[in-house]
Design an enzyme around this catalytic site. Structure first.
Site, PDB file in Angstrom:
ATOM      1  N   TYR A  48     -24.533  18.348 -33.033  1.00 18.55           N
ATOM      2  CA  TYR A  48     -25.213  19.259 -34.369  1.00 18.55           C
ATOM      3  C   TYR A  48     -26.391  19.958 -33.471  1.00 18.55           C
ATOM      4  CZ  TYR A  48     -21.791  18.447 -37.561  1.00 18.55           C
ATOM      5  OH  TYR A  48     -20.188  17.963 -38.425  1.00 18.55           O
ATOM      6  N   LYS A  89     -12.560  10.758 -27.651  1.00 24.47           N
ATOM      7  CA  LYS A  89     -11.767  11.933 -27.522  1.00 24.47           C
ATOM      8  C   LYS A  89     -11.780  11.619 -26.191  1.00 24.47           C
ATOM      9  CE  LYS A  89      -8.633  15.073 -28.668  1.00 24.47           C
ATOM     10  NZ  LYS A  89      -6.986  14.974 -28.942  1.00 24.47           N
ATOM     11  N   ASP A 140      -7.755  11.957 -33.390  1.00 23.99           N
ATOM     12  CA  ASP A 140      -7.265  12.486 -33.694  1.00 23.99           C
ATOM     13  C   ASP A 140      -6.398  11.012 -34.060  1.00 23.99           C
ATOM     14  OD1 ASP A 140      -6.967  12.464 -30.986  1.00 23.99           O
ATOM     15  OD2 ASP A 140      -5.095  13.688 -30.856  1.00 23.99           O
ATOM     16  N   ASP A 163     -18.984  12.847 -38.921  1.00 23.49           N
ATOM     17  CA  ASP A 163     -18.850  13.295 -40.633  1.00 23.49           C
ATOM     18  C   ASP A 163     -17.578  13.391 -41.054  1.00 23.49           C
ATOM     19  OD1 ASP A 163     -20.294  15.191 -41.535  1.00 23.49           O
ATOM     20  OD2 ASP A 163     -20.499  16.665 -40.707  1.00 23.49           O
ATOM     21  N   ASP A 203     -16.354  11.212 -44.782  1.00 21.32           N
ATOM     22  CA  ASP A 203     -15.568  11.727 -45.941  1.00 21.32           C
ATOM     23  C   ASP A 203     -14.250  11.625 -46.160  1.00 21.32           C
ATOM     24  OD1 ASP A 203     -18.325  12.860 -46.902  1.00 21.32           O
ATOM     25  OD2 ASP A 203     -17.491  14.884 -46.690  1.00 21.32           O
TER      26      ASP A 203
END
Ligand code: NAD
Length: 357
Positions: free
Chosen positions: A142, A191, A223, A247, A251
């Site tokens: 980001y 990852k 994943d 992020d 959620d």
């Protein structure tokens, strides 16, 4: 002890829910012999109305000088048409930056009393869960280099993920410290089978983990983590991950609680002056009607006691009071669901919590 708290009530239901949390802090202070000195500062739409700016300098200075910041929420339709840098939400980003907040802590807990609201299968719900997401907040993709360019197949866009050892070290420490206040288990999400940043992440988290021999550490690929969160969320205690993975996963974690209106959060930085706030917004549709659920903000105040002031017993006392009101079947309108309960007002719910402290 005297603790100085900056109150940023903000807009919409912000003033109602922060006032509820302050009443709870006062009661806890009286019970345990602490003084919480609260000072109000403007940010968001109310600051735009009063000063023309979403985050006045006085607010930044006041928050920096305090021991901690308790925030309600900012924003609302009145200010929606303003240009980007004049919008109320700009205050949040500005405050996070000014306070150097790089860690986001988001607990996601299933309340047994609200398990009907949980979207997961009954046998998974029966196991319960209580986890803490620790998300890196100021690095990664980001904030990396991005742009457009001519590529092999014509115009293309790119974003870059970069993490320094220093950034990973400090978020790892935040996660291990949080684990020491909980069940002493950290799962680091990355990852590393594909990304070089993830390989550095994994290596660094393990090196810092050696400083915390009492905390168990393991790794999980992102994943798999997305799957495991809905398959067996009870396996997680503290989860630490990068900005973008955090992020998305935070959620997902808040959704599976079935009660996102109850969830608090904390943003921490290099100093103990963190920012504590509910994860919901300013709910302009119910503002000023005494219908808001104050629990997420009250639990944010409990997080402040635990993480900013090391007052675990006092934080436990607030969390227990919330557990008890929910177990007693007391509900505000947003969490009535199919319970058949008569909804309490924000004031009444606050009173019920105060009675149990
Ligand atoms: P929201 O979270 O404010 O509201 C979504 C729905 O949930 C609404 O129906 C609202 O009434 C309900 N709700 C939220 N909190 C509640 C509570 N404590 N008690 C009872 N009901 C509650 O999200 P939104 O409608 O998308 O956003 C409204 C405004 O809030 C926007 O201006 C948005 O930019 C802002 N916002 C601010 C923050 C923040 O300050 N951190 C976060 C998200 C949204």
């Amino acid at each position: 002890m005297v603790y100085n708290i900056a109150l940023v009530k903000g807009d919409g239901i912000g003033p109602e829910i922060v006032s509820s949390a302050v009443k709870v802090l006062e009661k806890v202070g009286a019970k345990y012999g602490h003084e919480f000195k609260c000072t109000d500062y403007l940010a968001g739409g109310c600051a735009i109305d009063a000063t023309g700016m979403p985050l006045p300098e006085e607010t930044v200075e006041g928050c920096k000088a305090s021991d901690s910041v308790l925030l309600g929420a900012v924003g609302g339709p009145k200010w929606d048409k303003l240009p980007g840098d004049k919008r109320p939400e700009k205050a949040l980003l500005g405050l996070r930056k000014a306070l150097g907040l790089y860690t986001n802590l988001r607990p996601a807990k299933l309340y047994p009393a609200l398990k009907e609201e949980c979207p997961l299968r009954a046998d998974i719900v029966e196991q319960g869960f209580d986890l803490m997401m620790v998300r890196e907040l100021t690095g990664g993709i980001y904030f990396g280099d991005r742009g457009r360019r001519d590529g092999k197949y014509g115009p293309e866009a790119y974003d870059t993920e970069a993490y320094s050892v220093m950034e990973i070290e400090r978020i790892a420490r935040a996660a291990f410290d949080a684990a020491r206040k909980r069940r002493k288990n950290v799962i680091s999400i990355d990852k590393a089978n594909v990304l070089e940043t993830s390989r550095l992440w994994r290596e660094t988290v393990h090196r810092i983990g050696e400083e915390y021999p009492d905390v168990q550490l393991s790794d999980m690929l992102v994943d798999n983590a997305a799957m495991q969160l809905v398959r067996r969320p009870s396996q997680f205690d503290v989860v630490v991950t990068s900005n973008m993975f955090g992020d998305i996963l935070s959620d997902e974690a808040s959704q599976i609680t079935g009660s996102i209106g109850l969830l608090p959060s904390a943003s921490l930085g290099a100093t103990k002056c963190g920012l504590y706030e509910p994860i919901h917004g300013s709910a302009p549709d119910i503002a000023g009607q005494d219908r808001a659920n104050p629990i997420a903000t009250i639990l944010s105040a409990a997080m402040m006691l635990r993480y900013a002031f090391d007052l675990s017993e006092e934080a436990d006392c607030i969390e227990r009071a919330v557990d008890e009101v929910l177990a007693a079947g007391l509900r505000t309108a947003d969490i009535v669901g199919n319970s058949g309960a008569t909804p309490l007002s924000c004031t009444e719910m606050t009173e019920e919590i105060l009675k149990r402290i």
